[in-house]
Design a protein around this motif. Structure first.
Motif, mmCIF file in Angstrom:
data_model
loop_
_atom_site.group_PDB
_atom_site.id
_atom_site.type_symbol
_atom_site.label_atom_id
_atom_site.label_comp_id
_atom_site.label_asym_id
_atom_site.label_seq_id
_atom_site.Cartn_x
_atom_site.Cartn_y
_atom_site.Cartn_z
ATOM 1 N N PHE A 1 0.825 -1.203 0.000
ATOM 2 C CA PHE A 1 0.000 0.000 0.000
ATOM 3 C C PHE A 1 0.865 1.261 0.000
ATOM 4 C CE2 PHE A 1 -1.909 3.317 2.689
ATOM 5 C CZ PHE A 1 -2.976 3.679 1.886
ATOM 6 N N PHE A 2 1.794 1.342 0.954
ATOM 7 C CA PHE A 2 2.644 2.529 1.043
ATOM 8 C C PHE A 2 3.551 2.670 -0.177
ATOM 9 C CE2 PHE A 2 1.796 2.285 5.706
ATOM 10 C CZ PHE A 2 1.184 3.524 5.809
ATOM 11 N N THR A 3 4.009 1.557 -0.722
ATOM 12 C CA THR A 3 4.859 1.603 -1.912
ATOM 13 C C THR A 3 4.096 2.169 -3.106
ATOM 14 O OG1 THR A 3 6.098 -0.304 -1.121
ATOM 15 C CG2 THR A 3 6.313 0.247 -3.446
ATOM 16 N N LEU A 4 2.883 1.691 -3.330
ATOM 17 C CA LEU A 4 2.092 2.179 -4.467
ATOM 18 C C LEU A 4 1.703 3.649 -4.300
ATOM 19 C CD1 LEU A 4 -0.192 -0.899 -5.203
ATOM 20 C CD2 LEU A 4 1.670 -0.013 -6.612
ATOM 21 N N VAL A 5 1.353 4.037 -3.094
ATOM 22 C CA VAL A 5 1.023 5.449 -2.855
ATOM 23 C C VAL A 5 2.262 6.320 -3.072
ATOM 24 C CG1 VAL A 5 0.295 7.120 -1.102
ATOM 25 C CG2 VAL A 5 -0.928 4.967 -1.344
ATOM 26 N N GLY A 6 3.419 5.836 -2.645
ATOM 27 C CA GLY A 6 4.672 6.564 -2.884
ATOM 28 C C GLY A 6 4.970 6.708 -4.363
ATOM 29 N N VAL A 7 4.709 5.660 -5.133
ATOM 30 C CA VAL A 7 4.914 5.711 -6.589
ATOM 31 C C VAL A 7 3.998 6.753 -7.209
ATOM 32 C CG1 VAL A 7 4.601 4.401 -8.730
ATOM 33 C CG2 VAL A 7 5.790 3.366 -6.808
ATOM 34 N N VAL A 8 2.747 6.805 -6.752
ATOM 35 C CA VAL A 8 1.798 7.792 -7.288
ATOM 36 C C VAL A 8 2.288 9.207 -6.990
ATOM 37 C CG1 VAL A 8 -0.535 8.732 -7.043
ATOM 38 C CG2 VAL A 8 -0.195 6.265 -7.229
ATOM 39 N N TYR A 9 2.713 9.453 -5.753
ATOM 40 C CA TYR A 9 3.225 10.786 -5.410
ATOM 41 C C TYR A 9 4.462 11.136 -6.222
ATOM 42 C CZ TYR A 9 0.023 11.230 -1.470
ATOM 43 O OH TYR A 9 -1.095 11.339 -0.693
ATOM 44 N N PHE A 10 5.343 10.181 -6.395
ATOM 45 C CA PHE A 10 6.548 10.421 -7.188
ATOM 46 C C PHE A 10 6.187 10.747 -8.638
ATOM 47 C CE2 PHE A 10 10.021 8.869 -9.909
ATOM 48 C CZ PHE A 10 11.028 9.694 -9.467
ATOM 49 N N GLN A 11 5.279 9.959 -9.225
ATOM 50 C CA GLN A 11 4.850 10.199 -10.608
ATOM 51 C C GLN A 11 4.273 11.605 -10.774
ATOM 52 O OE1 GLN A 11 1.856 7.316 -11.619
ATOM 53 N NE2 GLN A 11 3.047 6.540 -13.310
ATOM 54 N N LEU A 12 3.374 11.962 -9.880
ATOM 55 C CA LEU A 12 2.729 13.270 -9.986
ATOM 56 C C LEU A 12 3.719 14.404 -9.760
ATOM 57 C CD1 LEU A 12 -0.673 12.490 -8.235
ATOM 58 C CD2 LEU A 12 -0.221 12.723 -10.686
ATOM 59 N N THR A 13 4.652 14.214 -8.839
ATOM 60 C CA THR A 13 5.660 15.244 -8.584
ATOM 61 C C THR A 13 6.556 15.445 -9.801
ATOM 62 O OG1 THR A 13 5.654 14.673 -6.235
ATOM 63 C CG2 THR A 13 7.545 15.932 -7.050
ATOM 64 N N VAL A 14 7.010 14.367 -10.399
ATOM 65 C CA VAL A 14 7.853 14.471 -11.591
ATOM 66 C C VAL A 14 7.099 15.161 -12.723
ATOM 67 C CG1 VAL A 14 8.991 13.113 -13.406
ATOM 68 C CG2 VAL A 14 9.365 12.551 -11.006
ATOM 69 N N THR A 15 5.835 14.821 -12.907
ATOM 70 C CA THR A 15 5.036 15.440 -13.960
ATOM 71 C C THR A 15 4.887 16.941 -13.735
ATOM 72 O OG1 THR A 15 3.803 13.393 -14.212
ATOM 73 C CG2 THR A 15 2.828 15.355 -15.161
ATOM 74 N N VAL A 16 4.638 17.335 -12.494
ATOM 75 C CA VAL A 16 4.499 18.761 -12.189
ATOM 76 C C VAL A 16 5.818 19.491 -12.413
ATOM 77 C CG1 VAL A 16 4.115 20.407 -10.308
ATOM 78 C CG2 VAL A 16 2.548 18.503 -10.634
ATOM 79 N N VAL A 17 6.921 18.883 -12.009
ATOM 80 C CA VAL A 17 8.234 19.514 -12.216
ATOM 81 C C VAL A 17 8.509 19.689 -13.712
ATOM 82 C CG1 VAL A 17 10.720 19.147 -11.967
ATOM 83 C CG2 VAL A 17 9.211 18.795 -10.019
ATOM 84 N N ILE A 18 8.239 18.651 -14.491
ATOM 85 C CA ILE A 18 8.451 18.747 -15.942
ATOM 86 C C ILE A 18 7.559 19.825 -16.546
ATOM 87 C CG2 ILE A 18 8.146 17.515 -18.128
ATOM 88 C CD1 ILE A 18 9.040 14.980 -16.650
ATOM 89 N N LYS A 19 6.319 19.885 -16.089
ATOM 90 C CA LYS A 19 5.400 20.908 -16.597
ATOM 91 C C LYS A 19 5.913 22.309 -16.262
ATOM 92 C CE LYS A 19 0.667 22.496 -16.344
ATOM 93 N NZ LYS A 19 -0.635 22.358 -15.706
ATOM 94 N N MET A 20 6.402 22.509 -15.051
ATOM 95 C CA MET A 20 6.929 23.818 -14.658
ATOM 96 C C MET A 20 8.155 24.194 -15.487
ATOM 97 S SD MET A 20 5.026 25.165 -12.520
ATOM 98 C CE MET A 20 3.464 24.409 -12.249
ATOM 99 N N ILE A 21 9.002 23.217 -15.754
ATOM 100 C CA ILE A 21 10.172 23.478 -16.588
ATOM 101 C C ILE A 21 9.748 23.919 -17.978
ATOM 102 C CG2 ILE A 21 12.125 22.371 -17.777
ATOM 103 C CD1 ILE A 21 12.491 20.677 -15.196
ATOM 104 N N TYR A 22 8.776 23.213 -18.566
ATOM 105 C CA TYR A 22 8.302 23.583 -19.908
ATOM 106 C C TYR A 22 7.588 24.925 -19.906
ATOM 107 C CZ TYR A 22 9.566 19.247 -22.244
ATOM 108 O OH TYR A 22 10.253 18.224 -22.809
ATOM 109 N N LEU A 23 6.862 25.250 -18.819
ATOM 110 C CA LEU A 23 6.188 26.549 -18.754
ATOM 111 C C LEU A 23 7.202 27.694 -18.755
ATOM 112 C CD1 LEU A 23 3.259 25.980 -16.231
ATOM 113 C CD2 LEU A 23 3.060 26.690 -18.617
ATOM 114 N N LYS A 24 8.305 27.514 -18.072
ATOM 115 C CA LYS A 24 9.338 28.556 -18.031
ATOM 116 C C LYS A 24 10.128 28.608 -19.336
ATOM 117 C CE LYS A 24 9.776 29.268 -13.245
ATOM 118 N NZ LYS A 24 8.982 30.425 -12.983
ATOM 119 N N LYS A 25 10.323 27.419 -19.929
ATOM 120 C CA LYS A 25 11.159 27.304 -21.120
ATOM 121 C C LYS A 25 10.447 27.832 -22.372
ATOM 122 C CE LYS A 25 13.734 23.696 -23.522
ATOM 123 N NZ LYS A 25 14.015 22.255 -23.533
ATOM 124 N N MET A 26 9.155 27.583 -22.490
ATOM 125 C CA MET A 26 8.437 27.947 -23.723
ATOM 126 C C MET A 26 7.670 29.225 -23.579
ATOM 127 S SD MET A 26 7.070 24.303 -24.908
ATOM 128 C CE MET A 26 8.169 23.065 -25.466
#
Length: 145
Positions: free
Chosen positions: A120-145
């Motif tokens: 349970f904790f592993t899967l929830v951690g994976v979800v948080y990690f996935q969403l965090t990486v996606t948000v970071v990538i989105k922020m990078i692209y927002l600043k870059k473009m």
């Protein structure tokens, strides 16, 4: 614009249906499943997740209802939703697919949590990690473009 109004009305109906369904699930869990739940961590996570999603859905229903009352707001929402730059950035960051995969993983985590807390904790951690990486990538692209 009439077609977009129909889309907004369908969204509002879907959100209201979700709020009613999740309220019934929460009520059922609190009244009938309290004694039989074997893992209070999973139960607490499920409760918090549903309450949080309900809050977001209620906020969106209010936002859509207010938007439908003003033609100018409908136009602004349509323009914001169909902004080519934002659509491109979301696609580049993989947001549509990550949200679907994260939802599936959360559902799997809740089911697995009744059997094994570590999974349970592993899967929830994976979800948080996935969403965090996606948000970071989105922020990078927002600043870059």
């Amino acid at each position: 614009m009439e077609e977009y109004k129909k889309i907004l009305n369908r969204r509002r109906l879907a959100l209201v249906t979700f709020v009613l369904f999740s309220s019934i699930v929460l009520l059922f869990n609190q009244l009938y499943l309290e004694e039989t739940i074997t893992n209070p961590t999973v139960h607490g996570f499920q409760f918090g997740l549903l309450v949080g999603l309900e809050g977001i859905a209620i906020f969106m229903v209010i936002k859509i209802t207010r938007t439908l009352m003003d033609e100018r707001k409908i136009q602004l929402m349509y323009n914001a939703e169909h902004d080519e730059r934002k659509v491109y950035i979301k696609a580049k960051a993989g947001q549509p697919m990550v949200l679907i995969l994260s939802s599936i993983l959360l559902f799997a985590a809740i089911i697995a949590g009744y059997y094994n807390t570590t999974v349970f904790f592993t899967l929830v951690g994976v979800v948080y990690f996935q969403l965090t990486v996606t948000v970071v990538i989105k922020m990078i692209y927002l600043k870059k473009m």
